[in-house]
Design an enzyme around this catalytic site. Structure first.
Site, PDB file in Angstrom:
ATOM      1  N   LYS A  14       4.380 -12.755   7.583  1.00 61.85           N
ATOM      2  CA  LYS A  14       3.129 -12.106   7.169  1.00 61.85           C
ATOM      3  C   LYS A  14       2.523 -12.968   6.081  1.00 61.85           C
ATOM      4  O   LYS A  14       3.062 -13.055   4.968  1.00 61.85           O
ATOM      5  CB  LYS A  14       3.442 -10.697   6.667  1.00 61.85           C
ATOM      6  CG  LYS A  14       2.255  -9.887   6.159  1.00 61.85           C
ATOM      7  CD  LYS A  14       2.775  -8.512   5.717  1.00 61.85           C
ATOM      8  CE  LYS A  14       1.674  -7.554   5.308  1.00 61.85           C
ATOM      9  NZ  LYS A  14       1.081  -7.912   4.002  1.00 61.85           N
TER      10      LYS A  14
ATOM     11  N   TYR B 202       7.577 -11.512   4.074  1.00 61.49           N
ATOM     12  CA  TYR B 202       6.348 -11.048   3.428  1.00 61.49           C
ATOM     13  C   TYR B 202       5.943 -12.063   2.366  1.00 61.49           C
ATOM     14  O   TYR B 202       6.515 -12.105   1.282  1.00 61.49           O
ATOM     15  CB  TYR B 202       6.610  -9.680   2.808  1.00 61.49           C
ATOM     16  CG  TYR B 202       5.392  -8.925   2.324  1.00 61.49           C
ATOM     17  CD1 TYR B 202       4.105  -9.441   2.429  1.00 61.49           C
ATOM     18  CD2 TYR B 202       5.553  -7.661   1.765  1.00 61.49           C
ATOM     19  CE1 TYR B 202       3.014  -8.725   1.983  1.00 61.49           C
ATOM     20  CE2 TYR B 202       4.458  -6.930   1.326  1.00 61.49           C
ATOM     21  CZ  TYR B 202       3.204  -7.469   1.427  1.00 61.49           C
ATOM     22  OH  TYR B 202       2.117  -6.749   0.986  1.00 61.49           O
TER      23      TYR B 202
ATOM     24  N   THR C   9       0.831  -1.202   0.000  1.00 58.19           N
ATOM     25  CA  THR C   9       0.000   0.000   0.000  1.00 58.19           C
ATOM     26  C   THR C   9       0.866   1.252   0.000  1.00 58.19           C
ATOM     27  O   THR C   9       0.428   2.311  -0.450  1.00 58.19           O
ATOM     28  CB  THR C   9      -0.930   0.009   1.225  1.00 58.19           C
ATOM     29  OG1 THR C   9      -1.646  -1.222   1.261  1.00 58.19           O
ATOM     30  CG2 THR C   9      -1.910   1.157   1.181  1.00 58.19           C
TER      31      THR C   9
END
EC number: 4.3.3.7
Length: 299
Positions: free
Chosen positions: A159, A131, A44
């Site tokens: 994550k 990630y 984001t």
């Protein structure tokens, strides 16, 4: 720091550069709201579209504006040497942790992915969060690969992508991954629509797109799950389903970009080309959703 709500703000960007004032204000709002950590330069945050110098500047701005709240910064890049360079910049900026996705153009083997993390963790002085984001990276982690990487120095968290909607399947998913990880490695969920299910299934953290703009709303869901109120967390998520639907359809970056603009938290355009944001019909839907859910500047 890999517990609770980790809020991922937009990095307002034009072809002229970063809107530093708007970015700093977004981070300050998160710190004031009491989020557990701030994830700057995530997906984001548009890290993949920024230069090394821009990323270093954003890392410094985030740490300054966070006012003591732990900041994690994305360090993904196509080449290992580039990852090492932005990791060094992030550490010099004073971040509390780094977030690494294995970016790629050519498909990577498991050994190549492991080699990336091996090279990077060897040079780190702060914790690293793995990630796992196949939607954008097209790298698919197996639990066995996660286990290998988790044994490396400085690996502190994973994550993961959205867990299954079914509660029992979600618990099985989280348990299967945990079986491969040391007890010291946290598991956090992404995919905002799966946050309540993931937290109720035993995830330690929610890495949240919506939390980067609506921290109070995201904190209410997170705190309910942390208190063992699974029904309350689920109810919070169900209420937000119209927002989740937009994010699933158009991606969190475009939705948060349009929301930030509508709420006066960023000017427009605020995405780097060739990204163009939401189409007009989706923008109208978003405005209706924000008004219906009372998601304003204090949310």
């Amino acid at each position: 720091m890999f517990r609770g709500l980790s809020a991922f703000p937009l990095t307002p960007t034009t072809e002229e550069g970063i809107d530093e004032r708007a970015f700093g204000a977004l981070v300050s709002r998160l710190a004031a709201a009491g989020v557990d950590s701030i994830g700057a330069l995530g997906s984001t945050g548009g890290y993949a579209y920024l230069t090394r110098e821009q990323r270093a500047r954003v890392a410094r701005l985030a740490v300054e504006a966070a006012d003591g709240v732990p900041v994690m910064v994305g360090i993904g890049a196509l080449r290992t040497s580039q990852v090492l360079a932005v990791a060094e910049d992030a550490q010099k900026a004073g971040v509390s942790a780094v977030l690494l996705a294995p970016m790629t153009y050519q498909s990577l083997t498991d050994d190549e992915v492991f080699g990336l993390y091996e090279s990077v963790t060897r040079e780190l002085s702060v914790p690293l969060c793995v990630y796992d984001n196949p939607r954008t990276t097209h790298v698919h982690f197996t639990d066995e690969l996660h286990g290998r990487i988790a044994e490396l120095p400085n690996v502190a968290a994973v994550k993961i992508p959205p867990v299954p909607d079914d509660r029992a399947a979600a618990r099985q998913r989280v348990a299967a991954l945990r079986a491969q990880l040391p007890d010291t490695v946290s598991v956090g969920v992404s995919g905002d629509w799966a946050a309540a299910t993931g937290l109720n299934a035993g995830c330690d953290a929610w890495y949240s797109v919506a939390g980067g703009l609506f921290p109070a709303t995201a904190l209410a869901l997170t705190r309910a799950a942390q208190a063992g109120d699974a029904a309350g967390a689920t109810a919070h998520s169900e209420r937000l389903e119209p927002l989740w639907e937009l994010i699933r359809q158009y991606g969190g970056l475009r939705v948060m970009s349009a929301a930030a603009s509508h709420l006066g938290l960023a000017t427009e355009p605020n995405l780097p080309l060739p990204l163009r944001g939401l189409p007009s019909d989706a923008r109208r839907r978003l405005v209706t959703v924000l008004e219906h859910l009372a998601l304003g500047t204090s949310a």
